[in-house]
Motif scaffolding. Structure first.
Motif, PDB file in Angstrom:
ATOM      1  N   ASN A  40       0.998  -1.056  -0.240  1.00 39.17           N
ATOM      2  CA  ASN A  40       0.031   0.002   0.051  1.00 39.17           C
ATOM      3  C   ASN A  40       0.932   1.305   0.013  1.00 39.17           C
ATOM      4  OD1 ASN A  40       0.744   0.587   2.858  1.00 39.17           O
ATOM      5  ND2 ASN A  40      -0.584  -1.014   3.372  1.00 39.17           N
ATOM      6  N   CYS A  41       0.172   2.436  -0.327  1.00 38.06           N
ATOM      7  CA  CYS A  41       1.190   3.603  -0.261  1.00 38.06           C
ATOM      8  C   CYS A  41       1.910   4.035   0.890  1.00 38.06           C
ATOM      9  CB  CYS A  41       0.077   4.805  -0.499  1.00 38.06           C
ATOM     10  SG  CYS A  41      -0.563   4.718  -2.312  1.00 38.06           S
ATOM     11  N   GLU A  45       5.737   4.565   0.975  1.00 35.97           N
ATOM     12  CA  GLU A  45       6.327   6.007   1.171  1.00 35.97           C
ATOM     13  C   GLU A  45       7.497   5.671   2.193  1.00 35.97           C
ATOM     14  OE1 GLU A  45       4.996  10.257   3.133  1.00 35.97           O
ATOM     15  OE2 GLU A  45       3.587   8.579   3.516  1.00 35.97           O
ATOM     16  N   PRO A  68      -5.183   4.216  -1.143  1.00 42.84           N
ATOM     17  CA  PRO A  68      -4.291   5.352  -0.911  1.00 42.84           C
ATOM     18  C   PRO A  68      -3.594   5.186   0.714  1.00 42.84           C
ATOM     19  CG  PRO A  68      -6.690   5.367  -0.500  1.00 42.84           C
ATOM     20  CD  PRO A  68      -6.510   4.332  -1.147  1.00 42.84           C
ATOM     21  N   SER A  69      -2.754   6.217   0.924  1.00 42.31           N
ATOM     22  CA  SER A  69      -2.310   6.337   2.186  1.00 42.31           C
ATOM     23  C   SER A  69      -3.069   6.938   3.126  1.00 42.31           C
ATOM     24  CB  SER A  69      -1.093   7.384   2.171  1.00 42.31           C
ATOM     25  OG  SER A  69      -1.347   8.857   1.664  1.00 42.31           O
ATOM     26  N   TYR A  74      -0.951  10.179  -0.860  1.00 42.75           N
ATOM     27  CA  TYR A  74      -0.656   9.377  -1.903  1.00 42.75           C
ATOM     28  C   TYR A  74      -1.921   8.665  -2.067  1.00 42.75           C
ATOM     29  CZ  TYR A  74       4.003  11.142  -0.705  1.00 42.75           C
ATOM     30  OH  TYR A  74       5.022  11.791  -0.196  1.00 42.75           O
ATOM     31  N   SER A  76      -2.113   6.664  -5.507  1.00 34.61           N
ATOM     32  CA  SER A  76      -1.959   5.729  -6.563  1.00 34.61           C
ATOM     33  C   SER A  76      -0.195   5.554  -6.495  1.00 34.61           C
ATOM     34  CB  SER A  76      -2.479   6.321  -7.908  1.00 34.61           C
ATOM     35  OG  SER A  76      -1.610   7.355  -8.288  1.00 34.61           O
ATOM     36  N   ASP A  79       1.513   8.667  -7.634  1.00 34.31           N
ATOM     37  CA  ASP A  79       2.177   9.569  -6.904  1.00 34.31           C
ATOM     38  C   ASP A  79       3.341   8.981  -6.348  1.00 34.31           C
ATOM     39  OD1 ASP A  79      -0.187  11.063  -7.183  1.00 34.31           O
ATOM     40  OD2 ASP A  79      -1.329  10.232  -5.550  1.00 34.31           O
ATOM     41  N   LEU A  80       3.447   7.542  -5.982  1.00 31.61           N
ATOM     42  CA  LEU A  80       4.758   7.116  -5.212  1.00 31.61           C
ATOM     43  C   LEU A  80       5.910   7.267  -6.373  1.00 31.61           C
ATOM     44  CD1 LEU A  80       3.193   3.992  -3.646  1.00 31.61           C
ATOM     45  CD2 LEU A  80       4.029   5.867  -2.499  1.00 31.61           C
TER      46      LEU A  80
END
Length: 222
Positions: A40-41, A45, A68-69, A74, A76, A79-80
């Motif tokens: 996951n985000c 991250e 999403p985070s 974030y 998707s 975004d990462l």
């Protein structure tokens, strides 16, 4: 010995396991792979930011569709990937996704310019292995769907900017013209003007949105 540190981000553990098995089974004799995974985000991250301060990743694989985070920062894999490009500038970025609409492909290339762009429906174990080695030596590597889209777009003499691409994409998804206001920061008159311009560009003589979409699809813009 070529030591490679890799991050794989996908919300389906069985898919990550498949990718890992392929890379480990097909790596060259002088390659040593260390593979971290995130589902996951939030997890991704943390790993990306930690790598920016410690040992960097050589390659990051990102699925586009991810939970999403928790803070919503974030949403998707796109975004990462942008985060990774910012804080890990020497890392090679590979996008893997089920999305094959030309608007999404164009947007990902424009916003991320990944070193590898693979559509999952194109992918075989052999192609993943070949893509991995190709990207290490001479990026970029695009799978067949992405390659065909790029070829169609850049050999066309029709130029369509990002807003017009989004209009075409939304119309193709069944969004009515009056509802485009919810997705595009323009007035209705500006949207109508752009639709007229698109119909002129694509030589739509009957004025129908359906014909516009058909012509745009044939030329690789949808």
């Amino acid at each position: 010995m070529q030591k490679l540190k890799i991050l794989m981000v996908d919300d389906h553990p069985i898919i990550i396991e498949g990718y890992m098995n392929v890379l480990m089974a097909t790596k060259k004799d002088d390659q040593e792979l260390t593979i971290d995974t995130a589902n996951n985000c939030d997890m991704a991250e943390i790993m990306i930011n930690r790598a920016s301060k410690e040992e960097h990743y050589d390659i990051c694989f990102f699925d586009i569709s991810l939970p999403p985070s928790q803070d919503g920062k974030y949403t998707s894999g796109e975004d990462l990937a942008k985060l990774a490009k910012r804080v890990l500038p020497d890392t090679k970025i590979i996008i893997l996704t089920m999305f094959n609409e030309s608007f999404r492909i164009h947007n990902i290339i424009r916003e991320i310019n990944p070193d590898g762009f693979l559509i999952k429906s194109d992918l075989t174990s052999m192609e993943l292995a070949d893509a991995f080695q190709h990207i290490l030596k001479s990026p970029p590597y695009y799978s067949s769907t992405v390659h065909n889209f790029v070829k169609q777009t850049f050999t066309s003499d029709i130029y369509v900017d990002d807003i017009n691409r989004k209009i075409l994409y939304l119309l193709s998804q069944g969004i009515k013209t009056k509802s485009l206001l919810d997705h595009i920061p323009l007035s209705m008159s500006a949207i109508e003007k752009r639709k007229k311009q698109l119909k002129l560009l694509f030589s739509v003589e009957d004025g129908k949105d359906e014909t516009l979409l058909e012509e745009a699809k044939q030329k690789g813009f949808i």
